[in-house]
Each structure stands twice: as C-alpha cells, then as structure tokens.
Design a protein around this motif. Structure first.
Motif, short mmCIF file in Angstrom:
data_model
loop_
_atom_site.label_atom_id
_atom_site.label_comp_id
_atom_site.label_asym_id
_atom_site.label_seq_id
_atom_site.Cartn_x
_atom_site.Cartn_y
_atom_site.Cartn_z
N ARG A 5 51.86 39.81 43.88
CA ARG A 5 50.75 39.33 43.06
C ARG A 5 50.94 37.85 42.82
N SER A 6 49.84 37.08 42.91
CA SER A 6 49.91 35.64 42.72
C SER A 6 48.71 35.18 41.91
N THR A 7 48.86 34.06 41.25
CA THR A 7 47.78 33.49 40.46
C THR A 7 47.51 32.08 40.95
N PHE A 8 46.23 31.75 41.13
CA PHE A 8 45.87 30.40 41.55
C PHE A 8 44.50 30.08 41.00
N THR A 9 44.14 28.81 41.04
CA THR A 9 42.87 28.34 40.49
C THR A 9 41.97 27.88 41.63
N ILE A 15 34.56 31.37 43.42
CA ILE A 15 34.61 32.66 42.71
C ILE A 15 33.26 33.36 42.80
N SER A 30 40.62 40.93 46.64
CA SER A 30 41.93 40.58 47.18
C SER A 30 41.98 40.78 48.69
#
Length: 75
Positions: A5-9, A15, A30
């Motif tokens: 799992r990763s988080t990015f902007t 989006i 995903s």
C-alpha cells in the motif's frame, strides 16, 4: 506478487478521470493505476533504451566487454 500500500498526491483532474474510468469500466481504481503505471514504465524503458543507444553512437558512453567485468569481479 506481493502488493504494498502506498500514498501519493495527484491533481484533482487525475482523480476525477480515475473515478470516471473506474465507474465506467467497473474496475478498481488501484487496478487501473497499476496498469497505467506499468504501461508508463514500459514506455520509459523504451525511451531510456533509445537514449542509451544514442549516447553510444555519440561516444558519450562506452560498452565494457563482459570478460573485463568478470575479470574485475574475480569471476
């Protein structure tokens, strides 16, 4: 394959597009992002390969024979 799992902007536009495509295709976001990144990395690999070939032709890089590498590594 192990998944992390990763988080990015990303921008609102991306989006919104991702949400729209996800709904229309009835696919997880995903999964779409993973496929898109995979395709992008394939394109980057090709671009990097082309650049490396160009650098070889322009003498900006040189090839080292495998025998020299093996010798230096003591193999």
């Amino acid at each position: 394959m192990h998944k992390i799992r990763s988080t990015f902007t990303v921008s609102d536009f991306i989006i919104d597009e991702l949400n729209s495509v996800s709904q229309e295709l009835n696919e997880k976001k995903s999964h779409i992002v993973e496929k898109a990144l995979s395709m992008y990395f394939d394109a980057l690999d090709e671009k990097l390969s082309d650049q490396r070939l160009k650098n070889l032709e322009n003498k900006k890089e040189k090839l080292i024979p495998a025998s020299e590498v093996f010798k230096e590594l003591g193999l």
